[in-house]
Scaffold this motif. Structure first.
Motif, PDB file in Angstrom:
ATOM      1  N   ALA A 160       0.884  -1.175   0.000  1.00 55.72           N
ATOM      2  CA  ALA A 160       0.000   0.000   0.000  1.00 55.72           C
ATOM      3  C   ALA A 160       0.921   1.224   0.000  1.00 55.72           C
ATOM      4  O   ALA A 160       1.961   1.211   0.677  1.00 55.72           O
ATOM      5  N   PRO A 161       0.556   2.290  -0.729  1.00 60.25           N
ATOM      6  CA  PRO A 161       1.437   3.460  -0.788  1.00 60.25           C
ATOM      7  C   PRO A 161       1.769   3.995   0.601  1.00 60.25           C
ATOM      8  O   PRO A 161       2.914   4.384   0.869  1.00 60.25           O
ATOM      9  N   GLU A 162       0.770   3.982   1.510  1.00 59.05           N
ATOM     10  CA  GLU A 162       0.994   4.511   2.869  1.00 59.05           C
ATOM     11  C   GLU A 162       2.083   3.722   3.591  1.00 59.05           C
ATOM     12  O   GLU A 162       2.936   4.295   4.276  1.00 59.05           O
ATOM     13  N   GLU A 183      -3.533   0.432  -4.627  1.00 58.12           N
ATOM     14  CA  GLU A 183      -4.180   1.740  -4.476  1.00 58.12           C
ATOM     15  C   GLU A 183      -4.116   2.316  -3.072  1.00 58.12           C
ATOM     16  O   GLU A 183      -3.809   3.472  -2.860  1.00 58.12           O
ATOM     17  N   ARG A 184      -4.437   1.468  -2.079  1.00 59.74           N
ATOM     18  CA  ARG A 184      -4.594   2.043  -0.735  1.00 59.74           C
ATOM     19  C   ARG A 184      -4.687   0.940   0.317  1.00 59.74           C
ATOM     20  O   ARG A 184      -4.811  -0.248  -0.022  1.00 59.74           O
ATOM     21  N   LEU A 185      -4.689   1.423   1.560  1.00 61.96           N
ATOM     22  CA  LEU A 185      -4.936   0.562   2.723  1.00 61.96           C
ATOM     23  C   LEU A 185      -6.408   0.725   3.080  1.00 61.96           C
ATOM     24  O   LEU A 185      -6.909   1.854   3.101  1.00 61.96           O
ATOM     25  N   ASP A 186      -7.115  -0.364   3.374  1.00 64.57           N
ATOM     26  CA  ASP A 186      -8.528  -0.185   3.735  1.00 64.57           C
ATOM     27  C   ASP A 186      -8.682   0.004   5.248  1.00 64.57           C
ATOM     28  O   ASP A 186      -7.698   0.035   5.995  1.00 64.57           O
ATOM     29  N   ARG A 192      -5.735  -2.808  -0.750  1.00 67.12           N
ATOM     30  CA  ARG A 192      -6.759  -2.861  -1.805  1.00 67.12           C
ATOM     31  C   ARG A 192      -6.154  -2.427  -3.134  1.00 67.12           C
ATOM     32  O   ARG A 192      -5.428  -1.428  -3.145  1.00 67.12           O
TER      33      ARG A 192
END
Ligand code: PRP
Ligand code: URA
Length: 207
Positions: A160-162, A183-186, A192
């Motif tokens: 995840a980018p974060e 895309e991201r962290l949910d 995700r």
């Protein structure tokens, strides 16, 4: 520095991992294959040393990766197929082990077991397929630094980018080679679109 692979075969294989119809046996073999390619990318500018070998026409000086100075360290359990894959390419590399488990409520990782060889003057390839919050990787890197690793290179499959940013901020000297940044962290700290729980997918403990 982090480098996301732009290899189309790697992207193809990552998408095989995402498919829930990819059962644990194929899932592990696919992680092995991705890891071997990403390791090749990571070691592309790794220093080589001169070795004298006996060829069919006599002795020859050749350039070889200094495998004796490499230590492979998977974060168990999901890192195990990465180790198996890379050992097929570099069978004489040393291996060490970190067994960590992320608390699913707090996403804090906990170290349960370690067995790390002498890291003096060694480069560690740290193997964990998933970088979600980045917590496990940061703790793993902290630990290897406390054991004196000269250089640490992180090999990962999905991030995840974060989480990738968090690792970079905490350890800017560690190079990250990763197959794909998603895309991201949910809200449950899962990647995700991701692939679900890599350990469960690899070892058939989904249910
Ligand atoms: C998973 C994964 C990473 C970690 C990533 O392992 O393999 O080690 O979570 O999450 P983080 O970046 O938020 O720390 P898990 O702790 O579930 O253990 P497992 O490999 O035994 O499934
Ligand atoms: N660990 C996994 O295996 N998958 C995630 O998406 C996050 C942590």
């Amino acid at each position: 520095m982090y480098k996301e692979s732009n290899n189309v075969v790697v992207k193809h294989l990552v998408n095989r991992l995402r498919d829930v119809r990819t059962a644990s046996n194929e899932f592990r073999m696919t992680i092995e294959e991705i890891s071997r390619i990403v390791a090749s990318e990571a070691l592309n500018d790794y220093p080589t040393v001169t070795h004298n070998i006996n060829t069919w026409q006599g002795s020859l000086d050749v350039q070889m990766i200094e495998v004796q100075k490499l230590v492979l360290v998977p974060i168990l359990r999901a890192g195990e197929p990465m180790l198996t894959g890379i050992l097929k390419t570099l069978p004489y590399a040393k291996s060490g082990f970190l067994a960590m488990k992320r608390d699913e409520e707090t996403a804090e990782s906990k170290l349960f077991y370690e067995n790390i060889p002498n890291l003096e003057d060694k480069t560690v390839l740290l193997l964990d397929p998933m970088v979600a919050t980045g917590g496990s990787l940061i703790d793993g890197i902290d630990y290897l630094k406390s054991k004196g690793a000269k250089r640490i290179i992180s090999l990962n499959v999905l991030g995840a980018p974060e989480g990738v940013k968090k690792v970079q901020d905490a350890h800017p000297d560690v190079d990250i080679f990763i197959a794909q940044i998603d895309e991201r962290l949910d809200e449950n700290n899962y990647i995700r679109p991701g692939l679900g729980d890599a350990g469960d997918r690899a070892f058939n403990t989904n249910d």
